[in-house]
Design a protein around this motif. Structure first.
Motif, PDB file in Angstrom:
ATOM      1  N   VAL A  71      -4.438   8.189   5.091  1.00 43.23           N
ATOM      2  CA  VAL A  71      -5.035   7.009   4.447  1.00 43.23           C
ATOM      3  C   VAL A  71      -4.239   6.248   3.503  1.00 43.23           C
ATOM      4  O   VAL A  71      -3.038   6.623   3.335  1.00 43.23           O
ATOM      5  N   SER A  72      -4.810   5.167   2.774  1.00 44.94           N
ATOM      6  CA  SER A  72      -4.038   4.218   2.190  1.00 44.94           C
ATOM      7  C   SER A  72      -4.518   3.773   0.729  1.00 44.94           C
ATOM      8  O   SER A  72      -5.886   4.001   0.701  1.00 44.94           O
ATOM      9  N   TYR A  73      -3.603   3.581  -0.104  1.00 43.58           N
ATOM     10  CA  TYR A  73      -4.138   3.200  -1.429  1.00 43.58           C
ATOM     11  C   TYR A  73      -3.751   1.767  -1.732  1.00 43.58           C
ATOM     12  O   TYR A  73      -2.415   1.509  -1.331  1.00 43.58           O
ATOM     13  N   ASP A  74      -4.431   0.931  -2.228  1.00 51.26           N
ATOM     14  CA  ASP A  74      -3.999  -0.689  -2.439  1.00 51.26           C
ATOM     15  C   ASP A  74      -3.054  -0.338  -4.038  1.00 51.26           C
ATOM     16  O   ASP A  74      -3.628   0.117  -4.878  1.00 51.26           O
ATOM     17  N   LEU A  75      -1.980  -0.816  -3.914  1.00 53.24           N
ATOM     18  CA  LEU A  75      -0.713  -0.762  -5.032  1.00 53.24           C
ATOM     19  C   LEU A  75      -1.376  -1.635  -6.158  1.00 53.24           C
ATOM     20  O   LEU A  75      -0.844  -1.520  -7.354  1.00 53.24           O
ATOM     21  N   ALA A  76      -2.157  -2.837  -5.863  1.00 54.91           N
ATOM     22  CA  ALA A  76      -2.338  -3.937  -6.785  1.00 54.91           C
ATOM     23  C   ALA A  76      -3.736  -3.089  -7.695  1.00 54.91           C
ATOM     24  O   ALA A  76      -3.762  -3.282  -8.877  1.00 54.91           O
ATOM     25  N   GLY A 131      -5.310   0.265  -6.893  1.00 52.68           N
ATOM     26  CA  GLY A 131      -5.129   1.745  -7.026  1.00 52.68           C
ATOM     27  C   GLY A 131      -6.346   2.372  -6.445  1.00 52.68           C
ATOM     28  O   GLY A 131      -6.388   3.659  -6.151  1.00 52.68           O
ATOM     29  N   LYS A 132      -7.160   1.333  -5.532  1.00 51.06           N
ATOM     30  CA  LYS A 132      -8.295   1.908  -5.122  1.00 51.06           C
ATOM     31  C   LYS A 132      -8.052   2.196  -3.468  1.00 51.06           C
ATOM     32  O   LYS A 132      -6.927   1.470  -2.807  1.00 51.06           O
ATOM     33  N   SER A 133      -8.648   3.087  -3.038  1.00 50.49           N
ATOM     34  CA  SER A 133      -8.480   3.316  -1.591  1.00 50.49           C
ATOM     35  C   SER A 133      -8.985   2.262  -0.658  1.00 50.49           C
ATOM     36  O   SER A 133      -9.884   1.643  -0.863  1.00 50.49           O
ATOM     37  N   THR A 134      -8.196   2.461   0.554  1.00 49.66           N
ATOM     38  CA  THR A 134      -8.687   1.188   1.431  1.00 49.66           C
ATOM     39  C   THR A 134      -9.341   1.868   2.678  1.00 49.66           C
ATOM     40  O   THR A 134      -9.728   2.955   2.551  1.00 49.66           O
ATOM     41  N   THR A 135      -9.639   0.877   3.241  1.00 46.76           N
ATOM     42  CA  THR A 135     -10.443   1.418   4.558  1.00 46.76           C
ATOM     43  C   THR A 135      -9.709   1.765   5.736  1.00 46.76           C
ATOM     44  O   THR A 135     -10.087   2.263   6.719  1.00 46.76           O
ATOM     45  N   LYS A 182       0.840  -1.055  -0.077  1.00 50.96           N
ATOM     46  CA  LYS A 182      -0.079  -0.052  -0.071  1.00 50.96           C
ATOM     47  C   LYS A 182       0.851   1.178   0.082  1.00 50.96           C
ATOM     48  O   LYS A 182       2.067   1.167   0.300  1.00 50.96           O
ATOM     49  N   ILE A 183       0.081   2.339  -0.308  1.00 50.49           N
ATOM     50  CA  ILE A 183       0.910   3.646  -0.164  1.00 50.49           C
ATOM     51  C   ILE A 183       0.326   4.327   0.725  1.00 50.49           C
ATOM     52  O   ILE A 183      -0.998   4.671   0.559  1.00 50.49           O
ATOM     53  N   TYR A 184       0.950   4.805   1.928  1.00 55.32           N
ATOM     54  CA  TYR A 184       0.283   5.650   2.835  1.00 55.32           C
ATOM     55  C   TYR A 184       0.495   7.199   2.635  1.00 55.32           C
ATOM     56  O   TYR A 184       1.701   7.685   2.632  1.00 55.32           O
ATOM     57  N   LEU A 185      -0.479   7.829   2.764  1.00 55.19           N
ATOM     58  CA  LEU A 185      -0.459   9.352   2.250  1.00 55.19           C
ATOM     59  C   LEU A 185      -1.302  10.109   3.540  1.00 55.19           C
ATOM     60  O   LEU A 185      -2.327   9.790   3.853  1.00 55.19           O
ATOM     61  N   PRO A 186      -0.391  11.452   3.938  1.00 54.76           N
ATOM     62  CA  PRO A 186      -1.452  12.377   4.636  1.00 54.76           C
ATOM     63  C   PRO A 186      -2.240  13.190   3.981  1.00 54.76           C
ATOM     64  O   PRO A 186      -1.902  13.911   2.778  1.00 54.76           O
ATOM     65  N   THR A 187      -3.624  13.390   4.149  1.00 58.90           N
ATOM     66  CA  THR A 187      -4.507  14.164   3.491  1.00 58.90           C
ATOM     67  C   THR A 187      -4.278  15.507   3.762  1.00 58.90           C
ATOM     68  O   THR A 187      -3.663  16.167   4.730  1.00 58.90           O
ATOM     69  N   ALA A 188      -4.753  16.434   2.709  1.00 64.38           N
ATOM     70  CA  ALA A 188      -4.690  17.935   2.884  1.00 64.38           C
ATOM     71  C   ALA A 188      -5.293  18.426   4.143  1.00 64.38           C
ATOM     72  O   ALA A 188      -6.316  18.139   4.468  1.00 64.38           O
ATOM     73  N   GLU A 189      -4.568  19.445   4.800  1.00 62.01           N
ATOM     74  CA  GLU A 189      -5.389  19.801   5.964  1.00 62.01           C
ATOM     75  C   GLU A 189      -6.650  20.537   5.517  1.00 62.01           C
ATOM     76  O   GLU A 189      -6.801  21.133   4.529  1.00 62.01           O
ATOM     77  N   HIS A 190      -7.540  20.460   6.756  1.00 60.66           N
ATOM     78  CA  HIS A 190      -8.751  20.943   6.521  1.00 60.66           C
ATOM     79  C   HIS A 190      -9.407  21.318   8.009  1.00 60.66           C
ATOM     80  O   HIS A 190      -8.444  21.223   8.885  1.00 60.66           O
ATOM     81  N   GLU A 191     -10.288  22.168   7.947  1.00 60.18           N
ATOM     82  CA  GLU A 191     -10.848  22.769   9.398  1.00 60.18           C
ATOM     83  C   GLU A 191     -11.403  21.454   9.973  1.00 60.18           C
ATOM     84  O   GLU A 191     -12.067  20.489   9.434  1.00 60.18           O
ATOM     85  N   GLY A 192     -11.254  21.664  11.340  1.00 57.80           N
ATOM     86  CA  GLY A 192     -11.697  20.589  12.224  1.00 57.80           C
ATOM     87  C   GLY A 192     -12.899  21.215  12.959  1.00 57.80           C
ATOM     88  O   GLY A 192     -13.621  22.240  12.568  1.00 57.80           O
ATOM     89  N   GLU A 193     -13.200  20.458  14.224  1.00 60.50           N
ATOM     90  CA  GLU A 193     -14.206  21.056  14.815  1.00 60.50           C
ATOM     91  C   GLU A 193     -13.716  22.332  16.243  1.00 60.50           C
ATOM     92  O   GLU A 193     -14.688  23.035  16.672  1.00 60.50           O
ATOM     93  N   ALA A 194     -12.763  22.206  16.144  1.00 63.32           N
ATOM     94  CA  ALA A 194     -12.236  23.246  17.118  1.00 63.32           C
ATOM     95  C   ALA A 194     -12.226  24.930  16.684  1.00 63.32           C
ATOM     96  O   ALA A 194     -11.882  24.780  15.285  1.00 63.32           O
ATOM     97  N   GLU A 195     -12.340  25.513  17.610  1.00 65.74           N
ATOM     98  CA  GLU A 195     -12.283  26.974  17.363  1.00 65.74           C
ATOM     99  C   GLU A 195     -11.033  27.449  16.578  1.00 65.74           C
ATOM    100  O   GLU A 195     -10.999  28.103  15.397  1.00 65.74           O
TER     101      GLU A 195
END
Length: 607
Positions: free
Chosen positions: A490-495, A497-501, A469-482
């Motif tokens: 997240v990760s993707y299956d190298l065989a 190309g689909k996202s995993t759980t 698999k390839i493990y990647l950090p998603t782009a930063e985004h707003e959370g719930e905190a003020e």
């Protein structure tokens, strides 16, 4: 090899101005373990005025450059994610502090999972109030629904299916993932995960942007590149064990280390002079990280360089082979003796190796044609002979492929300059290194915080490959905190190309980035918010359940130091057996912010 004088014992407070030894500490010591508040960590506390999510002190302007976030609550919510700025690798000679503050000068639209506008750069009170109302309504529904569930569920056989890559399990992991090998990892959580500062390496004086690429670990030594030298420090105390002087500035390194703790570097043959301010990087050498010896160093000539020594912009290591690449072509050496396995050559059709990716395999980027119309291929090589095992032709519109992993073979590229975010990555290519056939292609434009150097073959960061698999950090985004932003891994299956759980949430006001594999587990670093220290966590390779391995002190002075090493995509972080080491890959001339900066810093959970 010379034996330098021993530095002072770890200071308890960073120096308050200029360079040199840190000053006397206050009682208790800088980085000394602090007693937890009554009730232990995580005990409920009375909310501050204004409700949870509000800072307890009036917001202050940024005091110290760091991972793109001030160490005090911002006076205004940030307007853009810190690492969305245009990537500027060190060789572009951009001032260090300018890089750190570039985020405040180039506002860009926030993204979450690659969807423009998903984050607006900061919390809004009206939105928070709406969320509270919705949450209350949902809670009522959940209470009723839970009762219905327990009355109707059959128990064991029921499973909720995760959608869109999110997890169905309550602990943030995933159920029943297949194909994980390695039997877990060696890194285990200590009894007390609260870390202390072990030692700091003082920041040397420089008058210009200076590269100090390279941080490595052996079982006894932390090794860091300095000014025209490589220095080994005691893993526990931080005292200097040995120094290897170099004739010129180090200009390329590899993170790969052999089983007997050898690694390779490239460096200039001399120091800058009035006539030659930027000496070429023509020397290749191998360092024994335990013995503290430069085992050999040499230069080579090739048909592409004429009578000059070949210049190297990159170096890598695979098994018993050291391989260097650059615009003059590629060369390879025996790791132990320095004997030349092959040297730069331009074929009759004008093709040459521009660089290599190492590790478990050896991969070359083969460049043919003109600079304005290059034809590029990625070749898996026999490390001993350089003979191609397989070849994959990169699609049109790719100028500089980047080797993320050699086995399994993963290549990153910006196809047709479509990435649009300065990352150098629009797509990942999963390739069968035995046949050269494409396994899968994964679209990445705008979705992740991964980075690759503009022209470098093997200089990608914030990406880890393991468990096929390839493990990647998603782009930063707003959370719930003020205040504050967050992200996920997240990760993707190298065989396929689909996202995993696989999905691991960084948590409110933290951002999380993959470091390396530990057996089948993934190690990750969480950058600290303005009132806490950073963390090292382990993500189980099967369940993706998070285990805290280390939490650094939240004291302001220590937070400032931890956050002062530059942007996360360039910082060198190493973790091993309850010890974390963090360092910068380059230095700039002194500035007003240097009172909280070091060449390197170590944290530990050991007593």
């Amino acid at each position: 090899m010379t034996q330098p004088p021993q530095p002072p014992q770890p200071p308890n407070e960073p120096p308050q101005g200029g360079f040199g030894p840190p000053q006397e500490p206050p009682a208790g010591g800088f980085g000394a373990p602090q007693e937890p508040p009554a009730g232990g960590f995580g005990a409920p506390q009375d909310p501050p005025p204004g409700g949870y999510g509000y800072p307890t002190q009036p917001p202050q302007p940024p005091q110290q450059p760091g991972y793109g976030y001030p160490t005090q609550p911002p006076a205004q919510p940030p307007t853009q994610p810190p690492y969305q700025q245009q990537y500027q690798p060190p060789y572009q000679q951009q001032p260090f502090q300018q890089q750190q503050y570039q985020q405040f000068q180039q506002p860009q639209p926030a993204t979450a999972f690659g969807v423009p506008g998903a984050g607006d750069g900061g919390g809004k009170k009206s939105k928070t109030q709406l969320q509270i109302i919705i949450a209350a309504a949902v809670a009522v529904v959940l209470i009723i629904g839970t009762g219905v569930y327990f009355l109707t569920s059959s128990g064991d056989g029921d499973k909720n299916e995760a959608k869109d890559g999110s997890s169905s399990s309550s602990d943030g992991g995933k159920d029943g993932d297949k194909g994980v090998s390695g039997g877990g990892g060696k890194e285990q959580a200590p009894v007390n995960t609260k870390a202390k500062v072990a030692f700091q390496v003082p920041l040397p004086k420089v008058t210009d942007l200076t590269s100090v690429y390279g941080s490595w670990l052996s079982d006894t030594t932390y090794v860091k590149t300095g000014i025209n030298q490589i220095v080994g420090y005691d893993l526990v105390k931080g005292t200097q064990l040995w120094t290897i002087p170099l004739p010129g500035e180090p200009c390329a390194k590899t993170d790969h280390v052999s089983k007997d703790y050898k690694t390779a570097i490239a460096f200039a043959a001399g120091k800058p002079t009035a006539d030659n301010k930027y000496p070429r990087c023509t020397k290749v050498g191998v360092i024994d990280l335990k013995a503290g010896e430069l085992l050999w160093s040499k230069s080579v000539k090739g048909t592409n360089a004429g009578d000059r020594d070949v210049g190297f912009s990159e170096i890598t290591l695979s098994g018993e082979t050291v391989a260097g690449g650059g615009f003059d072509g590629g060369a390879a050496f025996d790791l132990n003796t320095g004997a030349i396995r092959w040297k730069p050559d331009v074929s009759s059709d004008g093709c040459y190796d521009s660089g290599y990716g190492g590790g478990d395999g050896l991969v070359a980027v083969r460049r043919c044609g003109s600079s304005s119309d290059p034809q590029l291929s990625v070749q898996a090589l026999n490390p001993l002979t350089g003979a191609p095992i397989s070849s994959y032709k990169m699609p049109a519109g790719v100028d500089y492929p980047h080797i993320v992993s050699s086995k399994p073979l993963v290549v990153a590229a910006d196809v047709g300059d479509t990435a649009g975010d300065g990352s150098g990555i629009s797509d990942f290519f999963s390739i069968d290194e035995k046949t050269g056939k494409l396994r899968a292609r994964i679209s990445a434009a705008g979705k992740f915080e991964a980075r690759c150097g503009s022209t470098d073959v093997e200089k990608c960061s914030l990406i880890v490959v393991g468990n096929d698999k390839i493990y990647l950090p998603t782009a930063e985004h707003e959370g719930e905190a003020e205040y504050g932003r967050t992200n996920e891994i997240v990760s993707y299956d190298l065989a396929t190309g689909k996202s995993t759980t696989d999905r691991a949430d960084a948590g409110e006001r933290y951002k999380m980035y993959p470091l390396r594999m530990d057996g089948s587990n993934l190690l990750a670093y969480k950058t600290p918010p303005y009132d806490k220290g950073g963390q090292i966590v382990s993500l189980d390779g099967s369940s993706f359940k998070e285990t805290l391995l280390m939490e650094n002190p939240g004291d302001k002075a220590i937070r400032d130091a931890e956050s002062g090493f530059g942007t996360i995509s360039g910082v060198e972080i190493r973790y091993q057996d309850g010890r974390m080491f963090i360092a910068s890959p380059f230095l700039s001339k002194p500035s007003e912010y240097d009172s909280r900066r070091y060449l390197a810093m170590s944290f530990t959970t050991k007593k």
